[in-house]
Design a protein around this motif. Structure first.
Motif, PDB file in Angstrom:
ATOM      1  N   ARG A 131       0.826  -1.205   0.000  1.00 26.30           N
ATOM      2  CA  ARG A 131       0.000   0.000   0.000  1.00 26.30           C
ATOM      3  C   ARG A 131       0.866   1.264   0.000  1.00 26.30           C
ATOM      4  N   GLU A 132       1.914   1.236   0.812  1.00 24.66           N
ATOM      5  CA  GLU A 132       2.818   2.385   0.902  1.00 24.66           C
ATOM      6  C   GLU A 132       3.500   2.637  -0.453  1.00 24.66           C
ATOM      7  N   ALA A 133       3.939   1.542  -1.110  1.00 21.73           N
ATOM      8  CA  ALA A 133       4.592   1.669  -2.417  1.00 21.73           C
ATOM      9  C   ALA A 133       3.609   2.204  -3.449  1.00 21.73           C
ATOM     10  N   PHE A 134       2.367   1.707  -3.410  1.00 25.35           N
ATOM     11  CA  PHE A 134       1.330   2.154  -4.349  1.00 25.35           C
ATOM     12  C   PHE A 134       1.126   3.668  -4.233  1.00 25.35           C
ATOM     13  N   TRP A 135       0.957   4.153  -3.008  1.00 29.83           N
ATOM     14  CA  TRP A 135       0.686   5.591  -2.823  1.00 29.83           C
ATOM     15  C   TRP A 135       1.893   6.443  -3.179  1.00 29.83           C
ATOM     16  N   ASP A 136       3.090   5.910  -3.007  1.00 27.40           N
ATOM     17  CA  ASP A 136       4.260   6.663  -3.432  1.00 27.40           C
ATOM     18  C   ASP A 136       4.289   6.761  -4.960  1.00 27.40           C
ATOM     19  N   TYR A 148       3.731  -2.735  -7.030  1.00 27.73           N
ATOM     20  CA  TYR A 148       2.775  -1.836  -6.365  1.00 27.73           C
ATOM     21  C   TYR A 148       3.081  -0.388  -6.741  1.00 27.73           C
ATOM     22  N   PHE A 149       4.359  -0.045  -6.765  1.00 29.12           N
ATOM     23  CA  PHE A 149       4.750   1.311  -7.146  1.00 29.12           C
ATOM     24  C   PHE A 149       4.323   1.592  -8.584  1.00 29.12           C
ATOM     25  N   PHE A 150       4.624   0.643  -9.473  1.00 32.33           N
ATOM     26  CA  PHE A 150       4.236   0.813 -10.878  1.00 32.33           C
ATOM     27  C   PHE A 150       2.721   0.942 -11.001  1.00 32.33           C
ATOM     28  N   ALA A 151       1.986   0.107 -10.260  1.00 30.57           N
ATOM     29  CA  ALA A 151       0.518   0.177 -10.298  1.00 30.57           C
ATOM     30  C   ALA A 151       0.041   1.557  -9.847  1.00 30.57           C
TER      31      ALA A 151
END
Lengths: 106, 246
Positions: B7-12, B134-137
């Motif tokens: 979740r943290e990676a996604f929001w970043d 997650y970051f890419f998403a």
């Protein structure tokens, strides 16, 4: 184009584009880009975009060539702004503004 | 940056994409406005935007539809413009290919220039660890939403704009704004000059086939100049080979 063939075209574009995007992610290790294609891809944007821009500026509405066409100076000024600013919004404002100004004068 | 959760990676990823939106919104607005202005219904425009999810390809298709081009020419043009996604796909594959299809397929559909450019360095450096996708998403989903919403906003604005505003001129202007930064070398300058010139000369070719021919001529010119300059550079290198350290 009829509505049906329009949707058929959109669907074909959607599937084709999805296949391009998925290609290597799905077939990792089983597919390689030919060297020639890889080099050719570098010139796709410059070539296709210029082929789209120039006729649209010189023959608005697919009509005849006219020297008094205000789109030519408007595009020249927009190109200058694009070069200096690298910004889509500024380019749009400069080009449309020049076109409207010239249309109001003429 | 070390992430403790997906979740943290996604929001970043979402935060990383935000600075790119001022460039996306006007492009989306103009796409929506021109589609409606040339008589496309809001439903058809929405469907087109969802199925294409590629701004310059959609603009090119709109311009070709306006000129009553042959459907096959439109399809061919769009796929040539979108060929770059094959490169992005190849470059992202080592980071995404291990995921299950419920991840891979939606992420592939949402692959865009912006999401790719903003993610690839972080993905290849390995700093994202197991949270890379997650970051890419995060970048991909927020880019997708910005695009769809700005085209929809354009559709509603477009309905109220009179034809005397010559807004169809916005299409070549957007292309112009994309073209100028694409010219980075004498080879790409040559590609642009020949592509533009051939397209003008071939304006009377049926079904807008002139566009396809012009694009191919431009690409070949680029390759030719690159080849010629490469050969010249090799010669120069040979001449100074004694002075150079390997």
């Amino acid at each position: 184009m009829t509505d049906l063939s329009l949707w058929g075209l959109f669907l074909a574009v959607g599937l084709g584009t999805f296949a391009l995007r998925l290609s290597f992610i799905e077939l990792y290790g089983r597919l390689r880009i030919p060297v020639m294609l890889h080099r050719a891809l570098a010139y796709v944007p410059a070539s296709v975009l210029a082929a789209l821009v120039l006729p649209a500026v010189i023959f608005p509405g697919g009509g005849e060539f006219a020297l008094a066409n205000p789109r030519i100076p408007a595009a020249a000024i927009a190109a200058l702004v694009a070069w200096k600013s690298r910004n889509i919004l500024f380019t749009l404002v400069a080009g449309m503004g020049t076109l409207w100004g010239l249309q109001a004068l003429g | 940056m070390q992430y403790k959760s997906g979740r943290e990676a996604f929001w970043d990823g979402v935060r990383t994409l935000m600075p790119a939106t001022p460039g996306v919104i006007p492009f989306g607005l103009v796409t929506g406005i021109t589609a409606v202005e040339q008589g496309m219904s809001p439903g058809t425009t929405l469907g087109m935007t969802l199925l294409f999810y590629a701004g310059s390809a959609q603009m090119a298709a709109l311009q070709l539809l306006r000129n009553d081009a042959f459907a096959l020419v439109i399809l061919l043009t769009v796929l040539v413009i979108n060929l770059r996604f094959v490169m992005y796909s190849a470059s992202l594959a080592p980071h995404l290919h291990h995921l299950p299809r419920r991840w891979k397929w939606p992420l592939s559909y949402m692959l865009s220039d912006q999401a790719y450019v903003l993610s690839i360095l972080k993905l290849s450096s390995g700093e994202l660890k197991q949270f890379g996708h997650y970051f890419f998403a995060g970048t991909a989903v927020s880019m997708w939403l910005s695009w769809q919403l700005s085209v929809m906003a354009g559709v509603f604005l477009g309905a109220g704009i009179p034809g005397s505003w010559s807004l169809d001129f916005a299409i070549p202007l957007v292309f112009l704004a994309l073209l100028v930064p694409a010219i980075r070398s004498s080879a790409s300058l040559g590609a642009a000059c020949v592509g533009g010139l051939v397209a003008v000369l071939a304006i009377d070719m049926p079904y807008n086939l002139g566009l396809v021919m012009a694009s191919l001529c431009g690409i070949l010119t680029g390759l030719g100049i690159e080849h010629y300059r490469g050969a010249a550079a090799d010669k120069a290198k040979d001449a100074t080979a004694g002075e150079e350290t390997p």
